[in-house]
Write a protein that holds these residues in place. Structure first.
Motif, PDB file in Angstrom:
ATOM      1  N   UNK A  93       0.829  -1.202   0.000  1.00 44.59           N
ATOM      2  CA  UNK A  93       0.000   0.000   0.000  1.00 44.59           C
ATOM      3  C   UNK A  93       0.867   1.256   0.000  1.00 44.59           C
ATOM      4  N   UNK A  94       1.932   1.226   0.801  1.00 41.17           N
ATOM      5  CA  UNK A  94       2.859   2.360   0.840  1.00 41.17           C
ATOM      6  C   UNK A  94       3.493   2.570  -0.531  1.00 41.17           C
ATOM      7  N   UNK A  95       3.881   1.466  -1.177  1.00 42.58           N
ATOM      8  CA  UNK A  95       4.491   1.553  -2.505  1.00 42.58           C
ATOM      9  C   UNK A  95       3.537   2.180  -3.513  1.00 42.58           C
ATOM     10  N   UNK A  96       2.263   1.751  -3.482  1.00 45.85           N
ATOM     11  CA  UNK A  96       1.280   2.275  -4.436  1.00 45.85           C
ATOM     12  C   UNK A  96       1.008   3.752  -4.192  1.00 45.85           C
ATOM     13  N   UNK A  97       0.781   4.115  -2.936  1.00 53.57           N
ATOM     14  CA  UNK A  97       0.508   5.520  -2.620  1.00 53.57           C
ATOM     15  C   UNK A  97       1.718   6.393  -2.936  1.00 53.57           C
ATOM     16  N   UNK A  98       2.907   5.902  -2.606  1.00 52.06           N
ATOM     17  CA  UNK A  98       4.134   6.651  -2.863  1.00 52.06           C
ATOM     18  C   UNK A  98       4.320   6.903  -4.355  1.00 52.06           C
ATOM     19  N   UNK A  99       4.003   5.900  -5.176  1.00 56.60           N
ATOM     20  CA  UNK A  99       4.118   6.065  -6.624  1.00 56.60           C
ATOM     21  C   UNK A  99       3.195   7.176  -7.120  1.00 56.60           C
ATOM     22  N   UNK A 496      10.595   4.874  -7.624  1.00 56.89           N
ATOM     23  CA  UNK A 496       9.783   4.002  -6.780  1.00 56.89           C
ATOM     24  C   UNK A 496      10.319   2.576  -6.753  1.00 56.89           C
ATOM     25  N   UNK A 497      10.826   2.093  -7.876  1.00 62.21           N
ATOM     26  CA  UNK A 497      11.381   0.732  -7.880  1.00 62.21           C
ATOM     27  C   UNK A 497      12.559   0.638  -6.921  1.00 62.21           C
ATOM     28  N   UNK A 519       0.953  -0.042  -9.324  1.00 62.40           N
ATOM     29  CA  UNK A 519       1.026   1.317  -8.780  1.00 62.40           C
ATOM     30  C   UNK A 519       0.986   2.366  -9.888  1.00 62.40           C
ATOM     31  N   UNK A 520       1.347   1.953 -11.093  1.00 60.01           N
ATOM     32  CA  UNK A 520       1.320   2.861 -12.251  1.00 60.01           C
ATOM     33  C   UNK A 520      -0.018   2.801 -12.983  1.00 60.01           C
ATOM     34  N   UNK A 521      -0.927   1.917 -12.500  1.00 64.20           N
ATOM     35  CA  UNK A 521      -2.230   1.755 -13.151  1.00 64.20           C
ATOM     36  C   UNK A 521      -2.054   1.402 -14.622  1.00 64.20           C
ATOM     37  N   UNK A 522      -1.106   0.468 -14.877  1.00 58.95           N
ATOM     38  CA  UNK A 522      -0.691   0.179 -16.257  1.00 58.95           C
ATOM     39  C   UNK A 522      -1.135  -1.219 -16.682  1.00 58.95           C
ATOM     40  N   UNK A 523      -2.337  -1.302 -17.252  1.00 60.53           N
ATOM     41  CA  UNK A 523      -2.848  -2.599 -17.709  1.00 60.53           C
ATOM     42  C   UNK A 523      -2.019  -3.226 -18.834  1.00 60.53           C
ATOM     43  N   UNK A 542      -0.594  -6.976  -8.139  1.00 60.79           N
ATOM     44  CA  UNK A 542      -1.048  -6.006  -9.142  1.00 60.79           C
ATOM     45  C   UNK A 542      -2.421  -5.452  -8.776  1.00 60.79           C
ATOM     46  N   UNK A 543      -3.395  -6.336  -8.496  1.00 60.33           N
ATOM     47  CA  UNK A 543      -4.753  -5.876  -8.220  1.00 60.33           C
ATOM     48  C   UNK A 543      -4.811  -5.011  -6.965  1.00 60.33           C
ATOM     49  N   UNK A 544      -4.028  -5.377  -5.952  1.00 59.75           N
ATOM     50  CA  UNK A 544      -4.006  -4.624  -4.703  1.00 59.75           C
ATOM     51  C   UNK A 544      -3.519  -3.196  -4.942  1.00 59.75           C
ATOM     52  N   UNK A 545      -2.382  -3.072  -5.601  1.00 62.63           N
ATOM     53  CA  UNK A 545      -1.801  -1.750  -5.827  1.00 62.63           C
ATOM     54  C   UNK A 545      -2.556  -0.976  -6.909  1.00 62.63           C
ATOM     55  N   UNK A 546      -3.118  -1.682  -7.877  1.00 57.29           N
ATOM     56  CA  UNK A 546      -3.909  -1.049  -8.938  1.00 57.29           C
ATOM     57  C   UNK A 546      -5.132  -0.355  -8.346  1.00 57.29           C
ATOM     58  N   UNK A 547      -5.793  -1.016  -7.372  1.00 51.12           N
ATOM     59  CA  UNK A 547      -6.976  -0.426  -6.741  1.00 51.12           C
ATOM     60  C   UNK A 547      -6.612   0.861  -6.017  1.00 51.12           C
ATOM     61  N   UNK A 548      -5.497   0.829  -5.277  1.00 55.51           N
ATOM     62  CA  UNK A 548      -5.058   2.018  -4.531  1.00 55.51           C
ATOM     63  C   UNK A 548      -4.673   3.137  -5.498  1.00 55.51           C
ATOM     64  N   UNK A 549      -3.901   2.793  -6.538  1.00 54.10           N
ATOM     65  CA  UNK A 549      -3.454   3.805  -7.500  1.00 54.10           C
ATOM     66  C   UNK A 549      -4.631   4.448  -8.229  1.00 54.10           C
ATOM     67  N   UNK A 550      -5.616   3.645  -8.614  1.00 54.24           N
ATOM     68  CA  UNK A 550      -6.780   4.178  -9.323  1.00 54.24           C
ATOM     69  C   UNK A 550      -7.481   5.258  -8.511  1.00 54.24           C
TER      70      UNK A 550
END
Length: 565
Positions: A93-99, A496-497, A519-523, A542-550
Motif C-alpha cells: 500500500x505504501x508503494x502504491x501511494x508513494x508512486x 519508486x522501484x 502502482x502505475x495503473x498500467x494494464x 497487481x490488483x491490490x496496488x492497482x486499486x489504490x493507485x486508481x
C-alpha cells in the motif's frame, strides 16, 4: 464533401458514435505488446473529426457519463481497495501511494518549470500517469474556477491535448520497464514465477493447463475391473488415496443408482461417477478400472457451477489451505474451486493463494454440497443476471451530494465535484455489498459496460468539443509535451522501484514488478508481465496496488488544478 461535413455538424451524436467506433477500431491494432486502446483511440479520432468544427455537445451529457464511469470504477474496485487496508499488505500500500505522490510531484514540478497552464498540466498527468479519469476530475475543477467561458474552454481543451500527446508513451514506458528491469537485475522472470508458484503451494511447474487451465475440474465415469485395487474398499478409502481431490458423486451398482456413502464398498462392475481436479485423474484409470463415456440416457446426474462472492470476514486474508483446514472436510467435501477472480483478473488457484473480501470464486459440485459451503464463505450474488436500480440510483444521488463538499487549497476553492463524489459513493457501496449480501447489487457485466461506455462517451465529447484549437495546441506544444510525458512516466517508476527494493524490501522479482505496474495503473504492462511469467502469480500484488493507485490518481485531478499557479 461539404454534405458530409454538414451531416457531422447537424447530427453531433451520430458523429460521437462514429468517433467511438473508429477509435476502438484503431485502438485494437498492436505494435509488439503495445495497443493504443479504445479510450485513447476515441479521443484522438474525436479530435481529428472535431477539426470539421461547429460541435458543441452539452457539458451536462459529458458530466453525466463521466459520473457513471467513475461510480462503476469505485463499485467494482471497492471490495479490493478496502481488503488491501491491512498490516500484512502495508508495504504494498505504501508503494502504491508513494508512486502516485511521486507522479503528482513530477507533474506539478515539470509543469511549473515549463510554464504550463492548469489544463495542460492535468492532461500531462492523465496521459503520463495513464489515468484517464483525471480528464474528468480536472475538467470539473476547472469549471469551479470562475473563469470566463472561453478561457475555461481553452483550458479544458488543453487537458485533452496533454492527454492525447502523452498517453502513448505513458502506456509504452511501463512495458519497457517490465523488460528492462529484469535485464539490469539479472532476473529470470519465468524461473522466479515458477519458484513463487511452488511457494504458494503449487506441486508442479505452473504453466497453462495445470494451475490456470481452461477446465480445472472435470467429471469422469469409470467401471471397476476385476483387477482394480479398490475392490472391497470403501468410497472413503478411494477418495483419501487421492487426498480428497477426487469425489465419488454417484454409483451404479447392479443396475441401481446409489447415493454413495463413506462406508460403501466398491465391487467389480460398479460404475463410479467421479468429480475432481484434472491433475488427480492421471492414476485413476490405471488403478480403478476402465473409463467409459456411454452410460445410457436414463441416468439422472447433474452438477452445478456456482459463482460465490467471499464475504465471511473470518476468511479475510487467509490462504486456501488455511480455509480448507478451518472449514474441515465435512463442509468442503465434494466442492472444487474452478477459478478465483479479483477485479476482473484471474488468480492462480494454489494452496497459499490469499483470499480477500469481494473475490469471486467459481465452485463446482453437487447442489447440496454447494449450498452447504456457500453459507460458510459468502453469498451467491443476486446481481449475476439483474441490477438493483434502487441501490444504483441512491448511489448516484449520494455521489452527487458528496461532490458538493468543498475546501480551499493554495487560495483556490476546490469542490470534490460529481466525479470524485460518485467515486467515493461507488467505493462505499461496493464495499457494503460484500458485508451485507442481501443488499441489492449491480450486474457485474452491466457495471463493466457502463464503466467502459461512460468513459468512451466522455472522452469522445471532450475530443469533439476541443475541435480546431486542440490541433493548433498540438502543433505548438507537441514535442515539449511528449518529452515531458516521458519524464512524468519514467521518473516515478525508476525512483519508486529503487525505494520498493531497498527500503520496503519488496525483493521477490515477480511481486516487485507486479507492484510497479499496479502502482502505475498500467494494464498493458501487466499483460506483458503475464506473458513473461506465464502464470498468474503477479496478479494479487497487481490488483491490490492497482486499486489504490486508481483511487488516488483520480483524486489528483482537482489537486493539480489547485496547485498550479
Amino acid at each position: 464533401m461539404e454534405i458530409i461535413y454538414d451531416t457531422l455538424r447537424n447530427f453531433p451524436y451520430l458523429t460521437l458514435f462514429l468517433a467511438i467506433a473508429i477509435g476502438y477500431f484503431v485502438g485494437k491494432f498492436k505494435i509488439g505488446k503495445f495497443t493504443l486502446g479504445g479510450v485513447a483511440g476515441t479521443l484522438i479520432m474525436a479530435v481529428i473529426i472535431g477539426q470539421v468544427g461547429g460541435f458543441e455537445i452539452s457539458g451536462e451529457v459529458k458530466s453525466l457519463f463521466f459520473a457513471l464511469f467513475i461510480f462503476m470504477v469505485g463499485y467494482l474496485g471497492g471490495p479490493q481497495f478496502f481488503a488491501s487496508l491491512k498490516l500484512s499488505s502495508l508495504k504494498f500500500l505504501v508503494a502504491a501511494f508513494s508512486m502516485t505522490v511521486l507522479g503528482l510531484l513530477a507533474v506539478v514540478g515539470l509543469s511549473m518549470w515549463m510554464g504550463l497552464d492548469k489544463g495542460m498540466a492535468a492532461g500531462l498527468a492523465a496521459g503520463g500517469l495513464t489515468q484517464s479519469a483525471i480528464i474528468g476530475t480536472a475538467g470539473e475543477a476547472i469549471d469551479k474556477l470562475g473563469l470566463a467561458t472561453e478561457a475555461a474552454k481553452i483550458m479544458k481543451t488543453n487537458v485533452a491535448v496533454g492527454y492525447s500527446i502523452t498517453y502513448i508513451f505513458g502506456s509504452i514506458g511501463p512495458i519497457l520497464m517490465v523488460s528492462f528491469i529484469p535485464i539490469v537485475m539479472k532476473w529470470d522472470i519465468r524461473a522466479e514465477a515458477k519458484k513463487l508458484a511452488a511457494k504458494l503451494g503449487g506441486s508442479k511447474e505452473m504453466v497453462e493447463g495445470e494451475f490456470d487451465p481452461i477446465k480445472r475440474v472435470d467429471t469422469r465415469v469409470f467401471k471397476t475391473s476385476k483387477t482394480s485395487k479398490y475392490l472391497s474398499k470403501t468410497i472413503q478409502d478411494f477418495e483419501a488415496e487421492f487426498n480428497f481431490n477426487l469425489t465419488v458423486e454417484l454409483v451404479i451398482s447392479d443396475g441401481k443408482n446409489i447415493e454413495p456413502t463413506a462406508d460403501f464398498q466398491i465391487k467389480e462392475g460398479d460404475i463410479l461417477f467421479v468429480t475432481g481436479l484434472i491433475t488427480a485423474f492421471s492414476n485413476a484409470s490405471n488403478t480403478l478400472g476402465e473409463e467409459i463415456s456411454e452410460i445410457g440416457a436414463n441416468i439422472d446426474f447433474t452438477e452445478e457451477q456456482r459463482h460465490v462472492i467471499i464475504s465471511n470476514k473470518k476468511l479475510q486474508g487467509k490462504t486456501l489451505a488455511e480455509i480448507r483446514k478451518q472449514l474441515g472436510l465435512t463442509k468442503t467435501h465434494g466442492v472444487y474451486i474452478n477459478s478465483i477472480v479479483r477485479m476482473s483478473h484471474e488468480l492462480a488457484v494454489l494452496d497459499n493463494t490469499e483470499i480477500h473480501a469481494g473475490d469471486e470464486i467459481t465452485l463446482v459440485g453437487k447442489t447440496k454440497d454447494l449450498d452447504r459451503i456457500e453459507k460458510e464463505i459468502g453469498y451467491k450474488p443476486t446481481s449475476i443476471n439483474s441490477t438493483d436500480f434502487i441501490v444504483f440510483g441512491l448511489g448516484m444521488v449520494v455521489g452527487y451530494l458528496i461532490g458538493e463538499i468543498n475546501f480551499d487549497i493554495n487560495g483556490t476553492n476546490v469542490a470534490l465535484g460529481s466525479g470524485l463524489g460518485c467515486l467515493v459513493s461507488g467505493l462505499i457501496i461496493g464495499f457494503l455489498r460484500t458485508k451485507h449480501p442481501k443488499m441489492g447489487g449491480i450486474n457485474v457485466g452491466a457495471a463493466s459496460f457502463i464503466q467502459t461506455f461512460g468513459l468512451a462517451v466522455f472522452v469522445g465529447i471532450v475530443g469533439l468539443n476541443a475541435g480546431a484549437p486542440a490541433f493548433q495546441a498540438i502543433l505548438k506544444s507537441g514535442i515539449t509535451l511528449f518529452l515531458l510525458g516521458i519524464l512524468v512516466t519514467m521518473i516515478p517508476m525508476i525512483v519508486q522501484f529503487i525505494m520498493n527494493f531497498y527500503l520496503l524490501k519488496i525483493k521477490n522479482p515477480v511481486e516487485a514488478l507486479g507492484v510497479l505496474v499496479g502502482s502505475k495503473s498500467a494494464n498493458p504492462a501487466f499483460s506483458s508481465l503475464l506473458d513473461k511469467t506465464q502464470n498468474a502469480t503477479s496478479t494479487p500484488t497487481f490488483t491490490m496496488t492497482y486499486a489504490v493507485a486508481n483511487i488516488f490518481l483520480t483524486l489528483w485531478g482537482p489537486i493539480i488544478i489547485a496547485l498550479m499557479p
